[in-house]
Design an enzyme around this catalytic site. Structure first.
Site, PDB file in Angstrom:
ATOM      1  N   SER A 402      74.976  45.852  70.726  1.00  0.00           N
ATOM      2  CA  SER A 402      75.500  45.548  69.395  1.00  0.00           C
ATOM      3  C   SER A 402      75.994  44.107  69.297  1.00  0.00           C
ATOM      4  CB  SER A 402      76.625  46.501  68.993  1.00  0.00           C
ATOM      5  OG  SER A 402      77.023  47.328  70.002  1.00  0.00           O
ATOM      6  N   HIS A 423      69.112  47.619  67.194  1.00  0.00           N
ATOM      7  CA  HIS A 423      70.525  47.994  67.104  1.00  0.00           C
ATOM      8  C   HIS A 423      70.693  49.139  66.124  1.00  0.00           C
ATOM      9  CE1 HIS A 423      74.857  46.926  65.779  1.00  0.00           C
ATOM     10  NE2 HIS A 423      74.852  47.884  66.688  1.00  0.00           N
ATOM     11  N   GLU A 435      69.205  47.306  62.837  1.00  0.00           N
ATOM     12  CA  GLU A 435      69.037  45.853  62.954  1.00  0.00           C
ATOM     13  C   GLU A 435      67.964  45.601  64.006  1.00  0.00           C
ATOM     14  OE1 GLU A 435      73.185  43.538  61.859  1.00  0.00           O
ATOM     15  OE2 GLU A 435      73.021  44.392  63.844  1.00  0.00           O
ATOM     16  N   ASN A 473      77.930  43.273  62.752  1.00  0.00           N
ATOM     17  CA  ASN A 473      79.172  43.216  63.532  1.00  0.00           C
ATOM     18  C   ASN A 473      79.858  41.859  63.430  1.00  0.00           C
ATOM     19  OD1 ASN A 473      79.271  45.843  64.296  1.00  0.00           O
ATOM     20  ND2 ASN A 473      78.278  45.547  66.278  1.00  0.00           N
TER      21      ASN A 473
END
Ligand code: 3HC
Length: 681
Positions: A402, A423, A435, A473
């Site tokens: 991540s 991800h 992702e 993130n």
């Protein structure tokens, strides 16, 4: 090529709608249909008509690109009226998708014949509107108000066999659709207009219960309420008056901000699938997948593939952990069986697609290997070096990291062109967002394969470049930091959460941290300790909570305190005391924050970080960022994402809030070019 053409098969006219790619009912199509109906009406040699779509689909709906622009006559209800007053019966021949205005056109005909595999439905509420061409009036006449409410409010897409069973269509044609529809039309002796049917009587309490359930599931969005109201009108007003009212509601919603946001997301999804540099790249075949790591993430990822019918080798170092992973998957499916969402035979079919093993060498048969092990660079590099030796040539080697640098992970292999990031978001089998991280050397066909695989497992792939935390993130980190600073400056966690929830997020940032577990972010901060600038502002309370073993919901306390089994926490005076102590230690005079101020700070921070990601090229387009936040982080869909939101605010005020954020963040604050990326499109 005309958008609508008439062909003749004996005494039956076949009206062909040809408006690629999805035969949307654009202005040209509506005009063409009106002309066609007039011609058919006036031609004594024609006894009946078929309406069919050219190419792969019937009409997929109104032309969404026309929304947000001035209305152009004729509108679809006029086409329906023309068909209704024409003395000859019309049969809609459906294949591909008959959605929204497309299905409404079919409902305006006298019969509906569909190919197997066709999907029908009225998905308008997902675009912030209600059906605007009779859908709310015709469907209740066919299936009753309860089923109509359930179908329209949930934007259900219904397969032909089910649609036939419900009575939404008249026949499923196994052979050639056009011939079947022509035969059906030739056999029709009279018109069968839905508008002439009565709305079936139903128990008022049952209708109300269906309405309440739909409203709850639809998060009380205005278009859901409006759809319920319009369906109810079918039994309250004469047909013509109810049609006028439906149209008025449709138009009002169509011009509103929620519809604009949802349209933006609709096109953003289609745009995200287009990746520069991938044009012409041939994707590789993926027949078998290997997932390394049977923890929560690994198990969830494996589920995505077995649900799509692909066999999965599930690898875990320890036998006991492997068994726990397998048990986790089975338990999750057993829950679905218990709630009636899955049948027991399908559960067994899915489990049978899993090959659990403790032998890493078993990855040798996989076309795609996804690593979901501990988030640690050294461990991942060691694993990828082994995968390089074991995986077959041409296999995609993906990491589910991540945050970590995918280029560095790829460098542990002799085939960096086959390495990329995939991800997934937790729970991986539920969350749509994926992702796709394109590393420096990732080959275009590897990327193309990842996009194709994502579609197969029904994910929404968004491509990002390598950068700490990729898109989601990284923005989340900036947002969490800013919400922490507001707490250190005087707000309380519960005040911040209430303000953010008031904007439409299902949960505020502190409640989310408690749910995810505070230890995850704690470990991530320790990873960044070595590179953190000592001059950067740092909020210690998050670490202190972990030191007190307050890890969130799982330990009964975090930012909130949780009663046994409770999912919603109670504000905790102990946390307030820690926060006040932290402010005092830095000499901060705590001050009150209004909900409005909290929201602006939080949202402007997201927009600012998003702009930086775009400036840096980590994200390709503003709309990609919006998709990530909406589909992975709970940003309210009806606000369209942080950059869509920012584009609609007063630039002067946004600038002023960014100045305040710069001041509150202090050393290291960076400003993105928000004005460049947050544009009203
Ligand atoms: N209007 C305009 N363009 C549309 C469209 C529509 N209704 N539906 C799809 N498109 C475009 C897409 O933007 C895309 O364009 P692009 O190639 O330039 O990016 C292209 O058609 C292909 O679409 P997809 O990539 O989605 O193709 P798929 O094959 O994966 O899916 C589909 C096809 C199932 C038809 C899907 O496109 C879809 O669900 N479309 C929307 C259906 C819908 O919501 N209809 C209701 C519209 S509102 C309405 O009808 C109001 C009425 O009540 C008056």
């Amino acid at each position: 090529m005309a958008a609508v053409a008439i062909e003749r098969v004996g005494a039956v006219a076949v009206v062909v709608i040809d408006n690629p790619p999805v035969n949307a009912a654009s202005h040209a199509v509506r005009l063409g249909l009106l002309d066609a109906v007039a011609e058919i009406d006036g031609d004594p040699a024609i006894t009946a008509a078929v309406v069919i779509g050219a190419g792969t689909t019937f009409v997929a709906g109104a032309d969404i690109r026309e929304f947000g622009k001035p209305l152009q006559e004729p509108q679809l209800p006029r086409v329906l009226d023309a068909i209704a007053v024409c003395s000859k019966p019309f049969v809609a021949a459906l294949h591909g998708a008959a959605l929204g205005g497309g299905f409404e056109l079919a409902l305006g005909c006298d019969a509906r014949v569909a190919s197997p595999g066709t999907i029908v439905g009225l998905p308008e509420v997902s675009l912030g509107i209600i059906p605007g061409a009779g859908g709310t009036q015709h469907v209740p006449r066919l299936v009753g108000r309860i089923a109509a409410i359930e179908m329209i409010c949930a934007a259900k897409r219904i397969a032909a066999d089910k649609a036939l069973a419900m009575g939404l269509i008249d026949a499923v044609a196994e052979g050639d659709l056009r011939s079947a529809a022509v035969a059906h039309a030739a056999g029709m002796k009279a018109k069968r207009r839905l508008r002439d049917l009565p709305v079936p009587a139903e128990d008022a309490a049952a209708i109300e219960a269906a309405a309440q359930a739909a409203l709850k599931a639809g998060r009380k969005r205005p278009q859901v309420q409006a759809a319920i109201d319009a369906v109810k009108l079918s039994a309250e007003l004469p047909y013509a008056a109810a049609m006028v009212r439906e149209r008025e509601i449709f138009q009002q919603l169509r011009n509103g901000p929620e519809a604009a946001a949802l349209r933006h997301l609709f096109f953003a999804e289609r745009e995200a699938a287009k990746v520069p540099g991938m044009e012409g790249a041939k994707s590789r075949e993926v027949r078998r997948v290997a997932v390394i790591g049977a923890g929560t993430m690994g198990a969830g990822i494996a589920m995505c593939f077995i649900e799509a019918g692909l066999p999965v080798t599930l690898v875990e170092a320890e036998g006991a952990a492997l068994e726990r992973g397998m048990a986790r998957i089975r338990k999750e499916y057993e829950r679905s069986v218990a709630s009636g969402k899955l049948d027991a035979a399908e559960l067994e079919r899915r489990i049978a697609r899993l090959a659990p093993t403790t032998e890493l060498a078993s990855v040798k048969d996989a076309d795609l290997v996804i690593e979901a092990v501990f988030e640690d660079m050294a461990i991942k590099k060691e694993l990828f070096a082994k995968l390089d030796a074991l995986a077959k040539p041409g296999a995609l080697l993906a990491t589910n990291t991540s945050y970590l640098d995918v280029d560095e992970i790829a460098s542990a292999t002799g085939r960096p062109e086959d390495v990329l990031g995939l991800h997934f978001f937790s729970p991986a089998n539920v969350m749509r967002l994926l992702e796709v991280v394109r590393a420096d050397k990732t080959a275009p066909e590897v990327l193309a394969t990842a996009m194709a695989v994502a579609k197969k497992i029904r994910k929404l792939p968004v491509v990002a470049r390598v950068g700490d935390g990729f898109i989601g993130n990284r923005i989340w980190g900036a947002y969490r930091q800013q919400t922490d600073f507001m707490v250190e400056d005087g707000a309380l966690p519960q005040e911040v959460d209430a303000a953010i929830e008031g904007f439409g997020f299902a949960m505020g940032p502190f409640a989310v941290s408690d749910l995810a577990g505070l230890d995850i972010a704690f470990r991530n901060r320790r990873r960044l300790d070595a590179t953190r600038d000592p001059r950067a502002r740092y909020f210690e309370v998050s670490d202190q909570l972990c030191e007190l073993k307050r890890y969130g919901q799982k330990s009964g306390a975090g930012w909130y305190r949780y009663a046994e089994g409770a999912r919603r926490g109670q504000p905790d005076p102990e946390v307030t005391a820690l926060v006040e102590k932290a402010s005092a230690a830095k000499g901060i005079r705590r001050r009150a924050f209004t909900a409005e101020e909290i929201r602006w700070r939080a949202l402007a921070t997201m927009a600012n970080e998003a702009a930086q990601l775009l400036d840096e090229g980590v994200a390709m387009r503003a709309s990609d960022v919006d998709l990530v936040l909406v589909n992975g982080y709970g940003f309210p869909r009806h606000e369209g994402g942080p950059l869509f939101w920012a584009a609609r605010q007063d630039p002067a005020r946004l600038g002023q809030v960014l100045d305040e954020i710069a001041q509150s963040t202090g050393h290291g604050f960076r400003r993105g070019d928000v004005a460049r990326w947050a544009k009203k499109g």
